[in-house]
Design a protein around this motif. Structure first.
Motif, PDB file in Angstrom:
ATOM      1  N   UNK A 154      32.216 -42.210  11.096  1.00 39.01           N
ATOM      2  CA  UNK A 154      32.067 -43.481  11.804  1.00 39.01           C
ATOM      3  C   UNK A 154      33.327 -43.840  12.583  1.00 39.01           C
ATOM      4  N   UNK A 155      34.473 -43.437  12.046  1.00 41.95           N
ATOM      5  CA  UNK A 155      35.732 -43.761  12.705  1.00 41.95           C
ATOM      6  C   UNK A 155      35.994 -42.895  13.937  1.00 41.95           C
ATOM      7  N   UNK A 156      35.247 -41.791  14.049  1.00 40.23           N
ATOM      8  CA  UNK A 156      35.468 -40.889  15.180  1.00 40.23           C
ATOM      9  C   UNK A 156      34.630 -41.329  16.367  1.00 40.23           C
ATOM     10  N   UNK A 157      35.231 -41.310  17.560  1.00 39.25           N
ATOM     11  CA  UNK A 157      34.403 -41.584  18.733  1.00 39.25           C
ATOM     12  C   UNK A 157      33.394 -40.455  18.942  1.00 39.25           C
ATOM     13  N   UNK A 158      32.313 -40.757  19.681  1.00 41.66           N
ATOM     14  CA  UNK A 158      31.239 -39.774  19.869  1.00 41.66           C
ATOM     15  C   UNK A 158      31.799 -38.464  20.437  1.00 41.66           C
ATOM     16  N   UNK A 159      32.688 -38.609  21.430  1.00 38.14           N
ATOM     17  CA  UNK A 159      33.289 -37.409  22.026  1.00 38.14           C
ATOM     18  C   UNK A 159      34.030 -36.577  20.982  1.00 38.14           C
ATOM     19  N   UNK A 160      34.695 -37.265  20.078  1.00 35.19           N
ATOM     20  CA  UNK A 160      35.427 -36.577  19.030  1.00 35.19           C
ATOM     21  C   UNK A 160      34.492 -35.793  18.132  1.00 35.19           C
ATOM     22  N   UNK A 161      33.369 -36.429  17.785  1.00 35.10           N
ATOM     23  CA  UNK A 161      32.401 -35.746  16.920  1.00 35.10           C
ATOM     24  C   UNK A 161      31.840 -34.508  17.603  1.00 35.10           C
TER      25      UNK A 161
ATOM     26  N   UNK B  35      44.782 -35.750  22.223  1.00 35.50           N
ATOM     27  CA  UNK B  35      43.636 -36.577  21.853  1.00 35.50           C
ATOM     28  C   UNK B  35      43.408 -37.674  22.890  1.00 35.50           C
ATOM     29  N   UNK B  36      44.501 -38.234  23.394  1.00 38.15           N
ATOM     30  CA  UNK B  36      44.365 -39.260  24.440  1.00 38.15           C
ATOM     31  C   UNK B  36      43.785 -38.654  25.714  1.00 38.15           C
ATOM     32  N   UNK B  37      44.287 -37.468  26.062  1.00 41.54           N
ATOM     33  CA  UNK B  37      43.796 -36.801  27.277  1.00 41.54           C
ATOM     34  C   UNK B  37      42.302 -36.506  27.177  1.00 41.54           C
ATOM     35  N   UNK B  38      41.875 -36.109  25.992  1.00 44.92           N
ATOM     36  CA  UNK B  38      40.471 -35.737  25.800  1.00 44.92           C
ATOM     37  C   UNK B  38      39.597 -36.954  25.532  1.00 44.92           C
ATOM     38  N   UNK B  39      40.234 -38.106  25.369  1.00 39.67           N
ATOM     39  CA  UNK B  39      39.459 -39.312  25.069  1.00 39.67           C
ATOM     40  C   UNK B  39      38.893 -39.307  23.666  1.00 39.67           C
ATOM     41  N   UNK B  40      39.581 -38.633  22.729  1.00 32.60           N
ATOM     42  CA  UNK B  40      39.116 -38.607  21.340  1.00 32.60           C
ATOM     43  C   UNK B  40      40.214 -39.169  20.448  1.00 32.60           C
ATOM     44  N   UNK B  41      40.813 -40.254  20.913  1.00 26.76           N
ATOM     45  CA  UNK B  41      41.965 -40.855  20.273  1.00 26.76           C
ATOM     46  C   UNK B  41      41.782 -40.996  18.766  1.00 26.76           C
TER      47      UNK B  41
END
Lengths: 242, 333
Positions: free
Chosen positions: B6-13, B323-329
Motif C-alpha cells: 500500500x505504501x508503494x506507488x503504482x509505478x513502484x509496484x 527513485x525520484x527519477x523513476x517516480x517511485x519515490x
C-alpha cells in the motif's frame, strides 16, 4: 489533589561548585509549577536530575509513589515524565509527523495507531499543516512546538519544559501559553516549567520556585514570589515587578 | 505485507514486479557466467541489506561483519563435514553462533558506552581475533582451510544445498527478495522507528522512553543472524573456506559497499548498489585480463574511486535519486 512529584533535599555538586543545594518541593497532579532564577542558578541541573540525565549526589525524588532518582532517562520517560530540550533536538532527517510518531510509539506498538495519535497531538500544537515537512526545515518557534508535541505524544503525567518560550516573539509566546494551558486543563497533565519569560510564568504557573546559586530562595504563588524582596534583588530587578 | 504494498506507488509496484519476473526468468536466458555474476550480485545485496539494518537504520557502524560470514560458513560446513547434518539445519546453528558473538560485541559496546569510531574498532577487533583463532584451530582446518567436497552424485540434492548454478542462483534470489521484504516490514514497524530515532539522536530518543541498549542489541542480533545465513550460502556455493578470506577486513568492506553506494537506510539501496558495483567490478577484471596486465588490487582501487565519485555526486546514495527519477519515490522511514 494528590502529590505527583516529590523532590526532597536534592543536591548536585560539580567539582567544587554546588549547582543544586538541598532543593525540596512537591508538585500536585494537574499543577503547573515554574522554576525561575538567574542564569547559572541550577535550574537545568535540577531538571536533568529529575529527567534522569544524571543522578543527584543526595536527596530523593518520588514520582507517582515510586522512587525515581538514579533511573536512566528512558526509564524515567516510561514512568510518565516527558521532557523537552532547551536546545531543541528534533530527529532532523525525519518528517515532523514521524518525529511525533516515535513519541506516540512509547505506549503503542501499532504504527498506524501511533500515527493517528501523533496527528491529534500535531493539531493541538498548530503543526498539523507542517506534518509532511522535514524537521530540519522548521523555524525555531515550530521546532519548539515540535519538542512539546513529541514529549506530549508519550502521554506523560508530568511534562518537563526547559525554556520552551526562549527565542519566541511575544505573540508566539502567548500562543504557546494558550496551548499549554489547554493541554493542562483538558488532559490533566502536570507541567514543570523552567522559564525566563516572566510573562509566561505569570500567566501559567500556579506556584513558582526561585533558585539562586543552587539554593531555593522562595516558593509560593507567582504574585507572592515576585513581591519577595530576596527574589527582586537577586533576579527580577525592580522594574520587572512594576 | 499488504501495508508494504500500500505504501508503494503504482509505478513502484509495477517496476518491482518487472524486476522480480526478469530475475526469476534470468536462468532461462543467461549463460553460466552471467548467472554466476547475478548470483554474486544477489548475495551481496542480501548481506548488504543485513548490514544496512545495523548501520543504515540503527546508525551503528560495524566494520567487522565478515565475522558473521565466517562463523556462519564454518559452523554449517563443520556440521555437514563432521556430523553429516545438512545446511538447512546447520544454518540454525550458524545463526545461533553468530548471534552469540553479535550479542557479546553489542553488550560490550552498548553497555559500556563504546560509541562511534570505538565501536567500529571493536567490531574489527572481534573479526580479526576470530580469524587468528580459526587460523590456529586444528579441527576447523586451520590456515590450510576447510573444503566441502564436490560430489557428482550429490548434484541436485537441494536439501543438502548441493547442486548446480541454477540452484544457487534461485537461493540467492530468494535470500535477497526475503531480505528486502523483511527490511521493508521492519522499517514500518515500531522497532524500525526506534532504530531511526537512535540513529538520528540517541539522547532525544532516550528522552522519549526508548531503551537504547535493547533496541541496538536487537539490530545487532537480527543483522548477525542474517549475515550468518549469507555465510552458509557462501560456504556451500564456493566450497572452500580459509580464515584469511572468510574473516578478512576486505570481506567486511565488500559487504558495506553496496548499501553505501545504493543508499544507507533505504529498503532498495543495497540491491541497487550491488547491481551497479558488481558488474562494473567484473567488467574491470575482464578488461584488465584482456589487456594483459594483471595488477593485484586493481579492483580495490576501482571500488575506492567509485566510492569517492558517488559520495561526491550522490551523498545519499544512488537509489533515492534513482527513485525520484523513476517516480517511485521511497518514503524514507
Amino acid at each position: 489533589m494528590s502529590t505527583l512529584l516529590t523532590v526532597a533535599g536534592v543536591s548536585k555538586r560539580f567539582r567544587g561548585l554546588l549547582a543544586v543545594d538541598r532543593v525540596s518541593f512537591e508538585i500536585e497532579s494537574g499543577e503547573i509549577f515554574a522554576v525561575i532564577g538567574p542564569n547559572g542558578a541550577g535550574k537545568t541541573t535540577l531538571f536533568n536530575i529529575i529527567a534522569g540525565v544524571f543522578a543527584g549526589d543526595e536527596g530523593a525524588i518520588t514520582f507517582d509513589g515510586e522512587r525515581i532518582e538514579g533511573l536512566s532517562s528512558d526509564a524515567v520517560c516510561r514512568r510518565g515524565i516527558g521532557r523537552t530540550f532547551q536546545l531543541v533536538r528534533p530527529f532532523p532527517a525525519l518528517t515532523v509527523e514521524d518525529n511525533v510518531v516515535i513519541g506516540a510509539l512509547l505506549h503503542r506498538s501499532d504504527v498506524a495507531a501511533a500515527r493517528r495519535h501523533a496527528r491529534d497531538v500535531l493539531a493541538r500544537l498548530d503543526l498539523f499543516d507542517k506534518r509532511g515537512l522535514t524537521a530540519s526545515a522548521l523555524t525555531l518557534p515550530d521546532r519548539k512546538r515540535l519538542e512539546v508535541a513529541r514529549a506530549l505524544a508519550t502521554e506523560p503525567k508530568l511534562l518537563l519544559l526547559d525554556e520552551v518560550m526562549a527565542g519566541l516573539r511575544p505573540t508566539e509566546t502567548d500562543r504557546m501559553v494558550a496551548i499549554l494551558a489547554d493541554i493542562n486543563r483538558e488532559r490533566g497533565v502536570a507541567i514543570l516549567l523552567i522559564e525566563h519569560v516572566m510573562r509566561a510564568v505569570m500567566a501559567l504557573a500556579t506556584r513558582v520556585l526561585v533558585l539562586h546559586h543552587g539554593a531555593q530562595i522562595a516558593l509560593g504563588t507567582p504574585d507572592a514570589v515576585v513581591r519577595d524582596p530576596a527574589v527582586v534583588e537577586s533576579y527580577l530587578g525592580a522594574e520587572a515587578v512594576g | 505485507m499488504k501495508a508494504i504494498l500500500d505504501d508503494m506507488p503504482v509505478r513502484g509496484r509495477i517496476l518491482a514486479a518487472i524486476v522480480l519476473l526478469a530475475l526469476a526468468a534470468a536462468p532461462f536466458v543467461a549463460n553460466r557466467y552471467l548467472l554466476s555474476v547475478l548470483t554474486l550480485i544477489l548475495y551481496l545485496a542480501y548481506v548488504g541489506q543485513a548490514w544496512n539494518l545495523v548501520m543504515g537504520f540503527c546508525g551503528q557502524l560495524s566494520l567487522g561483519h565478515a565475522l558473521y560470514i565466517g562463523l556462519g560458513g564454518y559452523v554449517a560446513a563443520l556440521f555437514w563435514l563432521e556430523f553429516g547434518v545438512g545446511p538447512w539445519i546447520g544454518v540454525f546453528a550458524a545463526m545461533a553462533v553468530a548471534m552469540a558473538f553479535g550479542a557479546v560485541i553489542a553488550w560490550l559496546g552498548f553497555r559500556f558506552g563504546i560509541e562511534g569510531v570505538y565501536f567500529s574498532l571493536l567490531t574489527i577487533a572481534f573479526a580479526e581475533f576470530t580469524r587468528i583463532g580459526f587460523d590456529n584451530m586444528a579441527f576447523t582446518g586451520g590456515a590450510g582451510g576447510l573444503f566441502i567436497p564436490y560430489e557428482e552424485k550429490r548434484l541436485g540434492e537441494w536439501w543438502n544445498l548441493r547442486g548446480g548454478q541454477w540452484m544457487y542462483y534461485y537461493i540467492a534470489l530468494l535470500l535477497a527478495a526475503g531480505a528486502v521484504t523483511l527490511t521493508a516490514w521492519l522499517a514500518r514497524s515500531r522497532l524500525g522507528y526506534q532504530w531511526v530515532a537512535i540513529r538520528e539522536d540517541e539522547t532525544a530518543a532516550r528522552a522519549l522512553g526508548i531503551d537504547a541498549f535493547a533496541v541496538k542489541m536487537k539490530a545487532m542480533l537480527i543483522s548477525s543472524a542474517m549475515t550468518a545465513v549469507g555465510g552458509v550460502f557462501y560456504a556451500f556455493y564456493y566450497n572452500t573456506l580459509f580464515p584469511s578470506q572468510m574473516f578478512d577486513m576486505g570481506r567486511s568492506i565488500e559487504i558495506i559497499m553496496a548499501p553505501i553506494v545504493g543508499g544507507l537506510g533505504t529498503v532498495f539501496g543495497p540491491v541497487v548498489g550491488a547491481f551497479v558495483l558488481t558488474p562494473m567490478g567484473e567488467l574491470l577484471i575482464a578488461a584488465t585480463e584482456r589487456l594483459g596486465f594483471n595488477a593485484p588490487g586493481t579492483k580495490a582501487v576501482f571500488y575506492g574511486a567509485m566510492l569517492i565519485v558517488i559520495i561526491m555526486l550522490r551523498p545519499a546514495g544512488l537509489w533515492p535519486w534513482l527513485a525520484r527519477m523513476l517516480g517511485v519515490w521511497e518514503r524514507k522511514p
